[in-house]
Scaffold this motif. Structure first.
Motif, PDB file in Angstrom:
ATOM      1  N   LEU B  59      -3.126  36.121  23.723  1.00  0.00           N
ATOM      2  CA  LEU B  59      -3.736  34.834  23.361  1.00  0.00           C
ATOM      3  C   LEU B  59      -2.654  33.765  23.191  1.00  0.00           C
ATOM      4  O   LEU B  59      -2.495  33.205  22.117  1.00  0.00           O
ATOM      5  CB  LEU B  59      -4.549  35.006  22.071  1.00  0.00           C
ATOM      6  CG  LEU B  59      -5.473  33.891  21.623  1.00  0.00           C
ATOM      7  CD1 LEU B  59      -6.482  33.562  22.699  1.00  0.00           C
ATOM      8  CD2 LEU B  59      -6.188  34.276  20.353  1.00  0.00           C
ATOM      9  N   THR B  63      -2.183  30.771  28.086  1.00  0.00           N
ATOM     10  CA  THR B  63      -3.496  31.339  28.421  1.00  0.00           C
ATOM     11  C   THR B  63      -4.584  30.324  28.099  1.00  0.00           C
ATOM     12  O   THR B  63      -5.501  30.090  28.900  1.00  0.00           O
ATOM     13  CB  THR B  63      -3.750  32.619  27.596  1.00  0.00           C
ATOM     14  OG1 THR B  63      -2.606  33.445  27.673  1.00  0.00           O
ATOM     15  CG2 THR B  63      -4.972  33.361  28.073  1.00  0.00           C
ATOM     16  N   ILE B  64      -4.476  29.753  26.918  1.00  0.00           N
ATOM     17  CA  ILE B  64      -5.472  28.765  26.487  1.00  0.00           C
ATOM     18  C   ILE B  64      -5.487  27.575  27.442  1.00  0.00           C
ATOM     19  O   ILE B  64      -6.543  27.088  27.840  1.00  0.00           O
ATOM     20  CB  ILE B  64      -5.177  28.328  25.034  1.00  0.00           C
ATOM     21  CG1 ILE B  64      -5.466  29.506  24.089  1.00  0.00           C
ATOM     22  CG2 ILE B  64      -5.979  27.094  24.638  1.00  0.00           C
ATOM     23  CD1 ILE B  64      -5.000  29.311  22.677  1.00  0.00           C
ATOM     24  N   GLY B 313     -11.154  40.555  22.262  1.00  0.00           N
ATOM     25  CA  GLY B 313     -10.055  39.587  22.348  1.00  0.00           C
ATOM     26  C   GLY B 313      -9.803  39.170  23.786  1.00  0.00           C
ATOM     27  O   GLY B 313      -9.444  38.023  24.065  1.00  0.00           O
ATOM     28  N   ARG B 317     -10.142  35.104  24.544  1.00  0.00           N
ATOM     29  CA  ARG B 317      -8.917  34.365  24.874  1.00  0.00           C
ATOM     30  C   ARG B 317      -9.117  33.475  26.100  1.00  0.00           C
ATOM     31  O   ARG B 317      -8.406  32.478  26.282  1.00  0.00           O
ATOM     32  CB  ARG B 317      -7.732  35.309  25.061  1.00  0.00           C
ATOM     33  CG  ARG B 317      -7.707  36.061  26.368  1.00  0.00           C
ATOM     34  CD  ARG B 317      -6.639  37.141  26.371  1.00  0.00           C
ATOM     35  NE  ARG B 317      -6.559  37.787  27.657  1.00  0.00           N
ATOM     36  CZ  ARG B 317      -5.536  37.665  28.506  1.00  0.00           C
ATOM     37  NH1 ARG B 317      -4.500  36.932  28.179  1.00  0.00           N
ATOM     38  NH2 ARG B 317      -5.542  38.284  29.656  1.00  0.00           N
TER      39      ARG B 317
END
Lengths: 47, 539
Positions: B59, B63-64, B313, B317
């Motif tokens: 995360l 990635t975001i 997760g 993510r």
């Protein structure tokens, strides 16, 4: 398209819901594990 | 347009948090006694902690950002990636396929397996491929971090203000342009300095505390980011102009079914989705920063449970940033000024400046104070991905390239020497990152860049790893051929930007590369089998 909207709504509810429940469990237990890790590593040369 | 709720208080929250995490990361270096402590945290991580750090590593801010960029463009369809990731986590966690055996071998890095199963040459070659692919893969991280910091903190408005001031003073167009250019240069410089400082901070604590620092800081990041993402989601869903119905309505009106149906002809399509399913599966098993969590686990059972518990997760993510990006699309679609900036050719066409949308949305809907906490969490995400990646690639350089070569020449590296060389490698990679991040232009799809650079390593390694475990006739020649086949993926980096944006073409190249590696592995293994170990030893 309506089918896909419903699909993503359900996916988000299940996915986000399970993550935040997981976070509620993992945060306190993770802190406990962190202390256990420090104890384990503190044993250094004895391991 | 670029004003946000980010104020002085938020800067203080960010600064205090980052300094605190940095100090914590450095302090734990006293727990490092040997190379096992430094590289795999003494293999003492239990399920909850391992799960938190497993999710924390995946995360990252990059990635975001790439999830938000593709979510802004592709809508809900992008969430198919999150579902694929969650499914691969559930399958691996429940079956223990490969990961159980990896942990059972007490390895410190994935390429280490290759020397046990094949020979030293395969390990060194796998180490080189792994390190090159991994380091190039993280090349965009600093630039993505800089984009986020610029637009979440409101620094993005500086050039607009400067230009307006130049115009108001009655100056000529040239003077206004000069003022705009100067302000843009100043802003770029400030952001580069902040990004560089963050990387230096990561370098300091990773060099000092190795995997123990990574585990501690990743855990902290998991806590802050869980709260931060929850807050972001809450403010987005309760906002009167956003909310689920408004987001769905805006996407449906302007982008149609392709924004919801990932298999639509104008969306990703089946070929790309199949490529991604294989890619996620391979990454979960072999991509060193995340796969190393099976190596840091206390035992094989913990390794399996980490993947199982970490499965949600894998979904969030990608899905939460994508949903926030959809909210950003909704916000943009209601403003003429923003529509002109983000969609100069119309809301049904491809966006420009997609990377600015998510940070801008968060900066506008999350109130001051909480925004500082959220930005701190995201900056921590930036750091926690860097620390895991830096440690992984430098461990591979030392354990799988330098150490086997020196051993070949009859020199054994001591634990302290291995730690020293790992630290030097971390610093070298950090310097490379800063340089690469400055001159490499941001590609059309950051996700495709990440997938392609990852493929260089993953295509060959997954074949060699699974084949080595489950096929008796797998040979060293087959392993080398398969690993070399992975380099075909690098050709994609030289395609034109519009070709890189063609999902079907990318999917076909990706699948062809996996197939090529598998064919090379089988053909070379059959043509050039290894000598039986006993016979070889007796020769």
């Amino acid at each position: 398209m309506a089918g896909w909207v419903t699909f993503w709504k359900i996916a988000c509810i299940i996915g986000f819901g399970s993550f935040f429940v997981l976070a509620l469990v993992v945060i306190p237990l993770g802190a406990k594990d962190l202390l256990a890790l420090f104890r384990h590593l503190g044993g250094g040369e004895d391991r | 347009m670029f004003e946000t709720n980010f104020t002085q208080i938020d800067w203080w929250i960010v600064a205090v948090y980052l300094v605190g995490v940095g100090i914590l990361g450095v302090v734990v270096h006293r727990y490092i006694h040997n190379v096992s402590d430094y590289i795999v945290g003494g293999r003492g991580s239990r399920t909850a902690l391992n799960t938190a750090t497993f999710i924390g590593t995946g995360l990252g801010l990059v990635t975001i950002m790439y999830a938000a960029i593709d979510g802004f463009k592709m809508g809900f369809s992008f969430m198919i990636l999150g579902l694929i990731g969650m499914m691969s986590g559930l399958i691996l966690g429940s079956t223990g396929f490969v990961i159980k055996r990896l942990r059972g071998l007490n390895l410190m890095t994935i390429p280490e397996y290759h020397e046990r199963r094949y020979n030293r040459g395969v390990r060194i070659f796998a180490g080189v491929v792994c390190a090159v692919a991994g380091i190039v893969n993280m090349g965009l991280f600093p630039k993505m971090g800089a984009t986020f910091i610029t637009y979440a903190t409101g620094m993005g408005r500086n050039e607009v203000v400067a230009a307006a001031e130049g115009g108001n003073a009655g100056a000529s167009d040239d003077a206004a342009r000069d003022a705009e250019a100067a302000a843009a240069a100043k802003q770029k410089f400030t952001v580069n300095v902040i990004t560089s400082l963050l990387i230096v901070l990561v370098l300091v604590y990773t060099v000092m505390g190795g995997m123990v620092s990574v585990i501690v800081t990743d855990y902290m990041q998991f806590v802050i980011l869980s709260i931060g993402l929850g807050l972001g989601l809450y403010f987005c869903l309760v906002h009167p102009d956003l909310g689920w119905e408004n987001m769905v309505g805006a996407l449906g009106e302007h982008r149609g079914e392709r924004a919801f149906n990932p298999f639509h002809k104008d969306s990703y399509g089946w070929v790309w989705a199949i490529w991604m399913a294989i890619h996620f599966f391979a990454a979960a098993i072999c991509w060193a920063p995340e796969a190393s969590r099976s190596l840091t686990a206390k035992d094989t059972r913990t390794a399996k449970r980490t993947f199982l518990a970490g499965a949600p997760g894998q979904f969030i993510r990608l899905a939460i940033p994508a949903l926030l990006a959809i909210a950003a699309f909704c916000m943009v679609s209601k403003s003429v000024e923003m529509t002109a900036h983000f969609f100069p050719e119309g809301l049904n066409k491809d966006p420009a400046h997609a990377g600015q949308a998510l940070p801008l949305l968060l900066g506008k809907i999350v109130p001051s104070g909480l925004l500082g906490l959220l930005v701190a969490g995201l900056m921590a995400a930036f750091m926690s991905t860097h620390d895991s990646y830096l440690l992984c690639w430098s461990s591979v350089i030392v354990r799988d390239i330098i150490e086997p070569i020196t051993r070949y020449f009859g020199l054994e590296l001591s634990d302290s020497q291995q730690i020293k060389y790992t630290r030097i490698s971390i610093v070298c990679i950090g310097v490379f990152l800063l340089a690469w991040g400055i001159w490499y232009p941001l590609p059309a799809s950051v996700w495709n860049y990440m997938a392609v650079t990852g493929s260089i390593y993953l295509c060959g390694t997954i074949v060699v790893l699974v084949g080595g475990m489950y096929w008796r006739r797998a040979s060293s020649a087959g392993a080398i051929a398969a690993l070399a086949g992975g380099f075909l993926s690098a050709a994609v980096l030289f395609l034109r930007q519009d070709q890189q944006g063609d999902m079907t073409l990318m999917g076909m190249i990706g699948l062809a590369n996996y197939a090529l590696c598998a064919i090379l592995f089988v053909v070379f293994s059959l043509l050039m089998p290894d000598k039986p170990k006993e016979a070889a030893a007796g020769e």
